[in-house]
Design a protein around this motif. Structure first.
Motif, mmCIF file in Angstrom:
data_model
loop_
_atom_site.group_PDB
_atom_site.id
_atom_site.type_symbol
_atom_site.label_atom_id
_atom_site.label_comp_id
_atom_site.label_asym_id
_atom_site.label_seq_id
_atom_site.Cartn_x
_atom_site.Cartn_y
_atom_site.Cartn_z
ATOM 1 N N LEU A 42 7.967 8.875 -2.461
ATOM 2 C CA LEU A 42 8.053 10.316 -2.196
ATOM 3 C C LEU A 42 9.362 10.692 -1.526
ATOM 4 O O LEU A 42 10.001 11.680 -1.896
ATOM 5 N N ALA A 43 9.767 9.908 -0.550
ATOM 6 C CA ALA A 43 11.019 10.195 0.161
ATOM 7 C C ALA A 43 12.209 10.152 -0.798
ATOM 8 O O ALA A 43 13.081 11.028 -0.767
ATOM 9 N N LYS A 44 12.232 9.148 -1.660
ATOM 10 C CA LYS A 44 13.358 9.028 -2.592
ATOM 11 C C LYS A 44 13.300 10.090 -3.684
ATOM 12 O O LYS A 44 14.346 10.567 -4.133
ATOM 13 N N ALA A 45 12.103 10.467 -4.103
ATOM 14 C CA ALA A 45 11.992 11.558 -5.081
ATOM 15 C C ALA A 45 12.585 12.833 -4.494
ATOM 16 O O ALA A 45 13.300 13.575 -5.172
ATOM 17 N N GLN A 46 12.315 13.084 -3.212
ATOM 18 C CA GLN A 46 12.814 14.297 -2.567
ATOM 19 C C GLN A 46 14.312 14.230 -2.288
ATOM 20 O O GLN A 46 15.020 15.217 -2.457
ATOM 21 N N SER A 47 14.816 13.069 -1.894
ATOM 22 C CA SER A 47 16.235 12.966 -1.537
ATOM 23 C C SER A 47 17.138 12.727 -2.743
ATOM 24 O O SER A 47 18.253 13.236 -2.794
ATOM 25 N N GLU A 48 16.666 11.976 -3.722
ATOM 26 C CA GLU A 48 17.504 11.596 -4.862
ATOM 27 C C GLU A 48 17.408 12.552 -6.052
ATOM 28 O O GLU A 48 18.273 12.549 -6.913
ATOM 29 N N ARG A 49 16.329 13.333 -6.117
ATOM 30 C CA ARG A 49 16.104 14.259 -7.229
ATOM 31 C C ARG A 49 16.323 13.572 -8.591
ATOM 32 O O ARG A 49 17.206 13.953 -9.362
ATOM 33 N N PRO A 50 15.501 12.549 -8.897
ATOM 34 C CA PRO A 50 15.687 11.828 -10.159
ATOM 35 C C PRO A 50 15.358 12.704 -11.366
ATOM 36 O O PRO A 50 14.656 13.704 -11.255
ATOM 37 N N ASP A 51 15.875 12.281 -12.517
ATOM 38 C CA ASP A 51 15.593 12.976 -13.770
ATOM 39 C C ASP A 51 14.248 12.548 -14.344
ATOM 40 O O ASP A 51 13.675 13.258 -15.167
ATOM 41 N N LEU A 52 13.758 11.379 -13.889
ATOM 42 C CA LEU A 52 12.473 10.868 -14.347
ATOM 43 C C LEU A 52 11.973 9.856 -13.331
ATOM 44 O O LEU A 52 12.766 9.173 -12.689
ATOM 45 N N VAL A 53 10.633 9.753 -13.199
ATOM 46 C CA VAL A 53 10.009 8.796 -12.280
ATOM 47 C C VAL A 53 9.093 7.884 -13.089
ATOM 48 O O VAL A 53 8.297 8.356 -13.892
ATOM 49 N N VAL A 54 9.222 6.556 -12.852
ATOM 50 C CA VAL A 54 8.295 5.565 -13.387
ATOM 51 C C VAL A 54 7.459 5.122 -12.199
ATOM 52 O O VAL A 54 7.996 4.626 -11.208
ATOM 53 N N LEU A 55 6.144 5.312 -12.278
ATOM 54 C CA LEU A 55 5.291 5.210 -11.102
ATOM 55 C C LEU A 55 4.096 4.290 -11.325
ATOM 56 O O LEU A 55 3.306 4.500 -12.239
ATOM 57 N N ASP A 56 3.963 3.273 -10.472
ATOM 58 C CA ASP A 56 2.805 2.388 -10.492
ATOM 59 C C ASP A 56 1.650 3.096 -9.780
ATOM 60 O O ASP A 56 1.866 3.868 -8.842
ATOM 61 N N ALA A 57 0.433 2.830 -10.201
ATOM 62 C CA ALA A 57 -0.731 3.456 -9.561
ATOM 63 C C ALA A 57 -1.117 2.751 -8.274
ATOM 64 O O ALA A 57 -1.513 3.397 -7.306
ATOM 65 N N MET A 58 -1.016 1.438 -8.247
ATOM 66 C CA MET A 58 -1.490 0.674 -7.091
ATOM 67 C C MET A 58 -0.307 0.223 -6.238
ATOM 68 O O MET A 58 0.367 -0.769 -6.552
ATOM 69 N N MET A 59 -0.060 0.990 -5.174
ATOM 70 C CA MET A 59 1.027 0.691 -4.241
ATOM 71 C C MET A 59 0.517 0.884 -2.822
ATOM 72 O O MET A 59 -0.395 1.671 -2.596
ATOM 73 N N PRO A 60 1.137 0.183 -1.864
ATOM 74 C CA PRO A 60 0.755 0.383 -0.468
ATOM 75 C C PRO A 60 1.249 1.732 0.071
ATOM 76 O O PRO A 60 2.137 2.341 -0.497
ATOM 77 N N ARG A 61 0.625 2.162 1.153
ATOM 78 C CA ARG A 61 0.984 3.351 1.937
ATOM 79 C C ARG A 61 0.661 4.678 1.268
ATOM 80 O O ARG A 61 0.463 5.658 1.944
#
Length: 130
Positions: A42-61
């Motif tokens: 979430l922090a990197k999505a907000q700071s980096e403003r990527p053009d696309l996100v590849v996201l795993d479902a099972m992650m800590p935190r």
């Protein structure tokens, strides 16, 4: 902007998988940012403003479904395409992710070239990146 210069955020708690995907994307000319847990994603999505996100479902935190909901609920990020890349292959997981706003859903183990093709399609649809 050229599709190959698009910025992709990869979020997964498996360092070997992160390295593999990062290597494949960089070889194709993408800029790559990585995150190993939901809060970092979430922090990197907000700071980096990527053009696309590849996201795993099972992650800590924070799991990928929570991260997906937060990305799609943030007006600054809601248009960002998200590909869920996860071992969770239950019908309810897939439907839930798509209803929450995932643009695509790929189950592990996956074919790296298939991920690249789906990623390219979504970035092209978005408008070629930045």
């Amino acid at each position: 902007m050229d599709e190959a210069r698009a910025k992709v955020l990869i979020c997964d708690d498996d360092p070997l998988l992160l390295e593999l995907i990062q290597f494949r994307l960089q070889a194709r000319g993408y800029d790559v940012v990585t995150a190993e847990d939901g809060h970092e994603a979430l922090a990197k999505a907000q700071s980096e403003r990527p053009d696309l996100v590849v996201l795993d479902a099972m992650m800590p935190r924070a799991d990928g479904f929570e991260v997906l909901a937060r990305i799609k609920g943030d007006p600054a990020l809601s248009a960002t395409p998200v590909i869920m890349l996860t071992a969770r292959k239950g019908q309810s997981d897939i439907v839930s992710a798509l209803e929450t706003g995932a643009d695509d859903y790929l189950v592990k183990p996956f074919i790296p070239e298939e991920l690249l093709a789906r990623l390219s399609r979504l970035i092209t649809r978005k408008g070629g990146g930045r």
